[in-house]
Design a protein around this motif. Structure first.
Motif, PDB file in Angstrom:
ATOM      1  N   VAL A  82      17.587   3.342  58.402  1.00 35.95           N
ATOM      2  CA  VAL A  82      17.087   2.222  57.606  1.00 35.95           C
ATOM      3  C   VAL A  82      15.753   1.717  58.153  1.00 35.95           C
ATOM      4  CG1 VAL A  82      17.618  -0.110  56.788  1.00 35.95           C
ATOM      5  CG2 VAL A  82      19.435   1.593  56.926  1.00 35.95           C
ATOM      6  N   SER A  83      15.615   1.698  59.464  1.00 41.15           N
ATOM      7  CA  SER A  83      14.376   1.207  60.080  1.00 41.15           C
ATOM      8  C   SER A  83      13.210   2.169  59.893  1.00 41.15           C
ATOM      9  CB  SER A  83      14.599   0.951  61.572  1.00 41.15           C
ATOM     10  OG  SER A  83      14.905   2.168  62.231  1.00 41.15           O
ATOM     11  N   THR A  84      13.485   3.395  59.492  1.00 44.05           N
ATOM     12  CA  THR A  84      12.450   4.432  59.357  1.00 44.05           C
ATOM     13  C   THR A  84      11.924   4.568  57.933  1.00 44.05           C
ATOM     14  OG1 THR A  84      13.641   5.636  61.072  1.00 44.05           O
ATOM     15  CG2 THR A  84      11.974   6.867  59.886  1.00 44.05           C
ATOM     16  N   ILE A  85      12.696   4.114  56.953  1.00 44.25           N
ATOM     17  CA  ILE A  85      12.389   4.387  55.540  1.00 44.25           C
ATOM     18  C   ILE A  85      10.964   4.012  55.148  1.00 44.25           C
ATOM     19  CG2 ILE A  85      12.966   3.784  53.152  1.00 44.25           C
ATOM     20  CD1 ILE A  85      15.854   3.548  54.005  1.00 44.25           C
ATOM     21  N   PHE A  86      10.499   2.866  55.576  1.00 41.24           N
ATOM     22  CA  PHE A  86       9.191   2.385  55.119  1.00 41.24           C
ATOM     23  C   PHE A  86       8.056   2.661  56.108  1.00 41.24           C
ATOM     24  CE2 PHE A  86      12.341  -0.176  52.811  1.00 41.24           C
ATOM     25  CZ  PHE A  86      11.999   0.207  51.524  1.00 41.24           C
ATOM     26  N   LYS A  87       8.319   3.559  57.055  1.00 41.03           N
ATOM     27  CA  LYS A  87       7.273   4.003  57.974  1.00 41.03           C
ATOM     28  C   LYS A  87       6.765   5.366  57.513  1.00 41.03           C
ATOM     29  CE  LYS A  87       9.248   1.534  61.868  1.00 41.03           C
ATOM     30  NZ  LYS A  87       9.965   1.641  63.129  1.00 41.03           N
ATOM     31  N   LYS A  88       5.598   5.769  58.031  1.00 37.87           N
ATOM     32  CA  LYS A  88       5.005   7.039  57.615  1.00 37.87           C
ATOM     33  C   LYS A  88       5.963   8.213  57.835  1.00 37.87           C
ATOM     34  CE  LYS A  88       1.074  10.031  58.119  1.00 37.87           C
ATOM     35  NZ  LYS A  88      -0.026  10.481  58.918  1.00 37.87           N
ATOM     36  N   GLU A  89       6.634   8.233  59.002  1.00 41.18           N
ATOM     37  CA  GLU A  89       7.541   9.343  59.291  1.00 41.18           C
ATOM     38  C   GLU A  89       8.815   9.308  58.444  1.00 41.18           C
ATOM     39  OE1 GLU A  89       8.268   6.131  62.421  1.00 41.18           O
ATOM     40  OE2 GLU A  89       6.517   7.064  61.525  1.00 41.18           O
ATOM     41  N   GLY A  90       9.021   8.208  57.725  1.00 39.77           N
ATOM     42  CA  GLY A  90      10.197   8.095  56.869  1.00 39.77           C
ATOM     43  C   GLY A  90       9.905   8.280  55.394  1.00 39.77           C
ATOM     44  N   LEU A  95      11.422   9.198  49.594  1.00 39.27           N
ATOM     45  CA  LEU A  95      11.352  10.072  48.419  1.00 39.27           C
ATOM     46  C   LEU A  95      12.721  10.682  48.108  1.00 39.27           C
ATOM     47  CD1 LEU A  95       7.942  11.864  49.052  1.00 39.27           C
ATOM     48  CD2 LEU A  95       8.444  10.107  47.346  1.00 39.27           C
ATOM     49  N   LYS A  96      13.448  11.077  49.145  1.00 37.22           N
ATOM     50  CA  LYS A  96      14.788  11.637  48.949  1.00 37.22           C
ATOM     51  C   LYS A  96      15.696  10.607  48.292  1.00 37.22           C
ATOM     52  CE  LYS A  96      19.065  12.787  51.090  1.00 37.22           C
ATOM     53  NZ  LYS A  96      19.963  12.273  52.063  1.00 37.22           N
ATOM     54  N   LEU A  97      15.657   9.383  48.775  1.00 38.85           N
ATOM     55  CA  LEU A  97      16.520   8.342  48.219  1.00 38.85           C
ATOM     56  C   LEU A  97      16.163   8.032  46.767  1.00 38.85           C
ATOM     57  CD1 LEU A  97      16.811   5.967  51.308  1.00 38.85           C
ATOM     58  CD2 LEU A  97      18.540   7.557  50.418  1.00 38.85           C
ATOM     59  N   ILE A  98      14.881   8.094  46.446  1.00 40.42           N
ATOM     60  CA  ILE A  98      14.463   7.901  45.049  1.00 40.42           C
ATOM     61  C   ILE A  98      15.013   9.035  44.182  1.00 40.42           C
ATOM     62  CG2 ILE A  98      12.456   7.906  43.503  1.00 40.42           C
ATOM     63  CD1 ILE A  98      10.954   6.405  45.816  1.00 40.42           C
ATOM     64  N   LEU A  99      14.900  10.267  44.667  1.00 39.50           N
ATOM     65  CA  LEU A  99      15.457  11.410  43.925  1.00 39.50           C
ATOM     66  C   LEU A  99      16.965  11.290  43.777  1.00 39.50           C
ATOM     67  CD1 LEU A  99      13.366  14.382  45.362  1.00 39.50           C
ATOM     68  CD2 LEU A  99      13.289  13.474  43.032  1.00 39.50           C
ATOM     69  N   VAL A 149      12.257  20.174  55.300  1.00 35.67           N
ATOM     70  CA  VAL A 149      10.855  20.302  55.699  1.00 35.67           C
ATOM     71  C   VAL A 149      10.275  18.959  56.171  1.00 35.67           C
ATOM     72  CG1 VAL A 149       8.563  21.053  54.935  1.00 35.67           C
ATOM     73  CG2 VAL A 149      10.588  22.234  54.112  1.00 35.67           C
ATOM     74  N   LYS A 150      10.789  17.868  55.659  1.00 30.38           N
ATOM     75  CA  LYS A 150      10.363  16.502  56.016  1.00 30.38           C
ATOM     76  C   LYS A 150       8.855  16.322  55.889  1.00 30.38           C
ATOM     77  CE  LYS A 150      14.309  15.352  58.907  1.00 30.38           C
ATOM     78  NZ  LYS A 150      15.179  16.440  58.628  1.00 30.38           N
ATOM     79  N   GLN A 151       8.177  15.938  56.952  1.00 26.64           N
ATOM     80  CA  GLN A 151       6.746  15.655  56.894  1.00 26.64           C
ATOM     81  C   GLN A 151       5.901  16.919  56.748  1.00 26.64           C
ATOM     82  OE1 GLN A 151       8.895  14.408  59.134  1.00 26.64           O
ATOM     83  NE2 GLN A 151       8.243  12.447  59.940  1.00 26.64           N
ATOM     84  N   GLY A 152       6.485  18.072  56.967  1.00 26.48           N
ATOM     85  CA  GLY A 152       5.728  19.314  56.912  1.00 26.48           C
ATOM     86  C   GLY A 152       5.328  19.710  55.503  1.00 26.48           C
TER      87      GLY A 152
END
Length: 183
Positions: A82-90, A95-99, A149-152
């Protein structure tokens, strides 16, 4: 229960949910196509499809969708995502949660089609349902790519790849229809 067990259970219910999401539109297609049969055959087929659809939808697909949600939220919270969702690495997770939210929309609309067919109301053709069937595939591929793939992955390449996949799926459906009509 440890985080990894929760994650494994979440993935198991995702798989069973998608099994239902992949098979239900096929049953809806067969149910629509039964309308083209003679009266006796149509009645027998549609009665059988109704039983199959109800068992699949209420026995597997809905419970799996709900358990996917429960265990997904549990993993999200217990993994401190939850703490990561709105950071760049999250960004991938957001996007996954929106999908996933749109996937639940797909699930609910499939439920509407299912309920209409049980009442003998056929609003979509078998061709339209074939295209609808591929929407779950697009969600699966997009979500899995984001998770693995995440950020890649570049957002541009991700969108381009998804659009290319949509075009290929639509071409495959048209080719299948042409072959089917020729036979």
């Amino acid at each position: 229960m440890s985080y990894f067990y929760l994650k494994a259970i979440h993935i198991i219910f995702v798989v069973t949910w998608f099994a239902g999401l992949f098979y239900m539109p096929r049953l809806l297609i067969y149910n629509v196509e039964a309308n083209d049969k003679e009266k006796d055959a149509k009645e027998v087929l549609q009665a059988q499809f109704a039983v199959m659809m109800k068992r699949l939808w209420y026995g597997i697909t809905w419970p799996s969708a709900l358990l996917t949600l429960v265990f997904g939220l549990t993993v999200l919270i217990s993994g401190n995502w939850v703490s990561t969702i709105f950071k760049k690495e999250g960004l991938w997770l957001l996007l996954k949660l929106i999908l996933v939210l749109f996937l639940y929309g797909y699930h609910c609309y499939t439920h509407i089609i299912f309920k209409q067919q049980l009442k003998g109301k056929f609003t979509l053709t078998s061709q339209q349902l074939r295209m609808w069937n591929e929407v779950a595939t697009l969600f699966l591929i997009s979500i899995v790519m984001l998770v693995v793939v995440k950020q890649g992955i570049s957002l541009i390449w991700g969108i381009a790849g998804t659009l290319l996949l949509v075009i290929l799926l639509m071409l495959a459906i048209r080719i299948y229809k042409r072959i089917r009509n020729n036979n």
